[in-house]
Structure formats: structure tokens, C-alpha cells
Design a protein around this motif. Structure first.
Motif, short mmCIF file in Angstrom:
data_model
loop_
_atom_site.label_atom_id
_atom_site.label_comp_id
_atom_site.label_asym_id
_atom_site.label_seq_id
_atom_site.Cartn_x
_atom_site.Cartn_y
_atom_site.Cartn_z
N THR A 182 0.85 -1.19 0.00
CA THR A 182 0.00 0.00 0.00
C THR A 182 0.89 1.24 0.00
O THR A 182 1.97 1.23 0.59
CB THR A 182 -0.89 0.07 1.26
N GLY A 183 0.42 2.27 -0.65
CA GLY A 183 1.15 3.54 -0.61
C GLY A 183 1.08 4.27 -1.94
O GLY A 183 1.42 3.69 -2.97
N GLU A 185 2.99 6.51 -2.83
CA GLU A 185 4.34 6.88 -3.27
C GLU A 185 5.01 5.78 -4.08
O GLU A 185 6.11 5.98 -4.60
CB GLU A 185 5.22 7.22 -2.04
N ASP A 225 -3.38 4.55 -1.38
CA ASP A 225 -3.84 4.87 -0.03
C ASP A 225 -5.29 5.34 -0.10
O ASP A 225 -5.60 6.52 0.03
CB ASP A 225 -2.92 5.95 0.59
N GLY A 249 0.92 1.57 5.80
CA GLY A 249 -0.42 2.02 6.19
C GLY A 249 -0.89 1.55 7.55
O GLY A 249 -2.10 1.53 7.81
N ASP A 256 -2.91 6.35 6.61
CA ASP A 256 -2.67 4.94 6.98
C ASP A 256 -4.02 4.26 7.17
O ASP A 256 -4.65 4.35 8.23
CB ASP A 256 -1.83 4.88 8.27
MG MG Z 1 1.98 4.31 3.48
#
Ligand code: MG
Ligand code: AMP
Length: 409
Positions: A182-183, A185, A225, A249, A256
Motif C-alpha cells: 500500500t502507498g 508513493e 492509499d 499504512g 494509513d
Molecule cells: Mg503508506
């Protein structure tokens, strides 16, 4: 939020996991699996009394005094039924390794200690009863329990199963483990990174570790996210996987969402823990009804993700795969340098390189930088040193280590 000890967090996740339903599989495919049924032998192994040497089957009484000249009455290669051949007084039969020892004979003289001539052999070495003979059933007797439930099947186990004539065996399956990162970025692969983006290293690393540990990795890709997208990915994956790993997260950031999603999908089963360990403090866990699929919400920092996997996911997945031994080996080692730290209520796991000295003692030293984003030092480590809360361990003192790669000690 109160910190939870590693032991308590581990016990909690283990108590939420169950062994998978056993499956019948071909014996070669079964290697590395855990046996789910006891195996009994229906016949002796070896199946008949046979020679362990190339030589001559004799009556030991006839060769008490050597040299002894005996009449050769037959030749017994491996795989041949001796039929009516009986070794009588003053007689011998030429015999090969693995051939049936004929009636009358009670010993085999090695060919190296004999001199053959047309129809006769001269034995130069006295042999007592039973010499160079392997008795029927002296490896496994008929009716023995050969392997118990829980046996981890090695290549030798597979050989034993084959020697008993078994083609299939009941084992616990390898858990299918879905891995999602997850993310917002995260990106993958080559090419210029836009400022703020990083490449996803957790998913390949976790997929690889899952594979190394003998489970089946399932790549679930990367989720933004965004709680709905993550919930959809996890819900679908729970149908086809036995367990799920997420990374990132689970901290206290504004974006998160793993904890929120686990609470939504897992209801009262969801837990969000602050574990008294470094690295690997934030950790979320749930099982998803109705299947009970466990979901491990691992932290995002690359070292924390792999360490949290080691502490919580790996033993749980081993339990699901039927293993009785859930943990890596723990050994005592001598610190080559100071492993100092500040008291903070947490156990510190220091990435170390351990090597065995010639007297057998293990020596450890840090393998590099110890921050939770410094994955390179984990790549160079073959063990984690357990440095308990306090001031640390000074050079020369003993520290407990968890061995990650015994092949490099
Ligand atoms: Mg994250
Ligand atoms: P988070 O807990 O999601 O805030 O992540 C903690 C740190 O780990 C951040 O610096 C993230 O960018 C980094 N991180 C999260 N997921 C990954 C990943 N899959 N690969 C590499 N780094 C990650």
C-alpha cells in the motif's frame, strides 16, 4: 497505547490461525510438506535377506579354517530369484550386492578375499555367521509406524515412502499467501523516479521470502492509499488465498488506512498493536469471516516489514502448513563489538552477521546501518541479535540470536 510484548502478539496471531485441510499428493510433490497421516509399513524393508557385498555366499562353518576351497554351484545377480539353489556343505554361490542370500548360506565372503577358478573358489578370509548379510526388515519391520503425523518430509522420507510402495501421501498443503503493498508513493521497475516516489521493494521481498519459506506466493500488486480500493483487493484475495500480507499504512499517519480496512472487513477480529520491538512496532492483524483467512498488516518500512513477517507471519504460516516447529533456530552468540542502546521499553533486533569460529562458538557483529529503512544491512545479515531493553550488550558478552540463514554461518 500500551506496548504488547513480542510473545503476546505472537501468541495472539497463532491462536487465530488453523492448520489447512490436508490433501493427498504424489510422493515427490510431497517433499517439504508436513505429513497429515501416520504411515505404517505393510511389508519389511529390505523385503528379503540379501548380500551387502559382491562375493560368495557360504556356510560360515565351512570357512572357519582358511584358505578353504569350495565348489561353486550357482551365480546370483541382483533381481534374480535363487529358485531351488541351496548352498550345501563345501559349496558356495557367486553373489552380487542386493541379491537374495540362498538357503543354506549364512555369510558372504567379499570377492576381494577370494580366488576363483573353474567351478571352484578359494576363500582366504574366515567370516562369522551374518557377515555381509542384510536381513529382511532390518531397516523397517512389517507393521511398524514408520512416520508420525507432523513429520517434515525430506528427500530421505520420500525414498522410504517409495520403498514401501506408496505413490501418494496425505500432507498439509502449502499456504497460498497473497502479498499487497500500500502507498501512493510506490512505483515499480526502471525509469526516472518523480520526486516523492519510491520503488516498491516490500512486495518483491515478501513474495521472495514466502517462496523461500516453502509457501506459495501470490502477487496482488499495489493498492493506493484509498480504503475502498484496498478493501476490494483484500476481499477478493481472501477468496483465493489462505493468508494475506499487506505492508505500509499501519502507523498513525493521516493516510494509513490498513487498520480501518481490517476493522471494516474483520469486525471484532481486527487488532491494531504497538509491539514492544524495534524494528516492527506497528502491526495490524485480522481474520476475515467467513473463511477465517488471516491478514497480517505489516509495517511499511522495508526492514520492519520483513522483521514483522519473521516474528508473526512466518510462524503462523508454518502452523497453517502443519509444522510443529514454528520458529527459526535461536542460538547463543558472542558479541564481537558493543551492541549498545538506550532503554525504551522495547526489544531491539539488531541485524548482524554471525559466523562460527573453529571452536564452534558463534560470533556476531552488526551488518550495517540499523534504521528501519536501511534494507541493505538486512541483506548482509544472516541473523538477528535479540538485545533486550536496557543499556545493551558489550563486546565479549553473550547475546541471543535468531538465525536467518544457517547456510552462511
Ligand atoms: Mg503508506
Ligand atoms: P507507512 O507506514 O505506509 O507510512 O510507510 C512507512 C515507510 O515505509 C514510508 O517511508 C514508506 O514510503 C515506506 N514504504 C511503505 N511501503 C513500502 C514498500 N512497499 N516498499 C518500500 N518502501 C515502502
Amino acid at each position: 497505547m500500551a506496548l504488547v510484548s513480542v510473545e503476546d502478539a505472537r501468541s495472539f496471531v497463532l491462536s487465530s490461525c488453523r492448520r489447512l485441510e490436508p490433501v493427498r499428493t504424489s510422493i515427490v510433490e510431497a517433499v517439504g510438506h508436513v505429513l497429515a497421516e501416520a504411515v505404517r509399513s505393510s511389508e519389511p524393508v529390505p523385503p528379503f535377506t540379501n548380500s551387502s557385498m559382491d562375493g560368495y555366499a557360504v556356510r560360515s562353518r565351512d570357512v572357519k579354517d582358511v584358505p578353504a576351497r569350495l565348489r561353486v554351484t550357482g551365480v546370483l545377480p541382483a533381481g534374480v530369484d535363487p529358485g531351488r539353489l541351496v548352498v550345501g556343505e563345501g559349496e558356495a554361490a557367486r553373489i552380487m550386492t542386493g541379491a537374495v542370500v540362498p538357503p543354506g548360506a549364512d555369510a558372504v565372503c567379499m570377492v576381494e578375499h577370494t580366488r576363483g577358478e573353474e567351478g571352484f573358489v578359494t576363500i582366504d578370509e574366515a567370516v562369522g555367521p551374518g557377515t555381509n548379510i542384510r536381513n529382511a526388515g532390518d531397516d523397517i519391520a512389517a507393521g511398524d509406524e514408520v512416520f508420525a503425523v507432523g513429520a517434515l518430509l525430506s528427500a530421505a522420507h520420500i525414498g522410504v515412502l517409495a520403498s514401501l510402495g506408496l505413490e501418494e501421501v496425505l500432507v498439509f498443503p502449502r499456504p497460498r499467501v497473497g502479498v499487497v503493498s500500500t502507498g501512493d508513493e510506490l512505483t515499480n521497475g526502471p525509469g526516472q523516479l518523480a520526486l516523492g516516489k519510491i520503488r516498491d521493494s516490500n512486495r518483491p521481498a515478501l513474495l521472495a521470502q514466502v517462496k523461500l519459506d516453502g509457501f506459495v506466493p501470490v502477487d496482488l500488486g499495489h493498492a493506493p492509499d484509498e480504503p475502498d480500493a484496498l478493501a476490494k483487493t483484500l476481499q477478493e484475495a481472501a477468496q483465493e488465498c489462505d493468508a494475506l500480507l499487506t505492508s505500509g499504512g499501519v502507523s498513525v499517519g493521516e493516510r494509513d488506512f490498513v487498520r480501518t480496512v481490517l476493522e471494516k472487513l474483520g469486525g471484532q477480529h481486527a487488532r491494531w498493536l504497538q509491539v514492544a520491538v524495534r524494528p516492527g512496532k506497528p502491526f495490524a492483524f485480522s481474520t476475515f469471516p467467513p473463511s477465517g483467512t488471516p491478514v497480517f498488516g505489516l509495517p511499511g518500512n522495508p526492514v520492519s516489514a520483513l522483521v514483522s513477517y519473521e516474528l508473526f507471519a512466518r510462524p503462523s504460516l508454518r502452523l497453517m502448513a502443519g509444522h510443529e516447529n514454528l520458529d527459526r533456530p535461536r542460538l547463543a552468540a558472542r558479541a564481537e563489538v558493543d551492541l549498545l542502546r538506550q532503554p525504551d521499553g522495547r526489544l531491539h533486533l539488531v541485524r548482524v552477521h554471525a559466523n562460527a569460529s573453529t571452536d564452534g562458538t558463534l560470533h556476531v557483529r552488526p551488518s550495517g546501518g540499523q534504521s528501519s529503512h536501511q534494507l541493505h544491512a538486512l541483506a548482509s545479515a544472516n541473523a538477528l541479535a535479540f538485545v533486550p531493553d536496557g543499556e545493551g550488550v558489550v563486546a565479549g558478552e553473550i547475546v541471543e540470536v535468531m538465525v536467518l540463514d544457517a547456510g552462511t554461518l
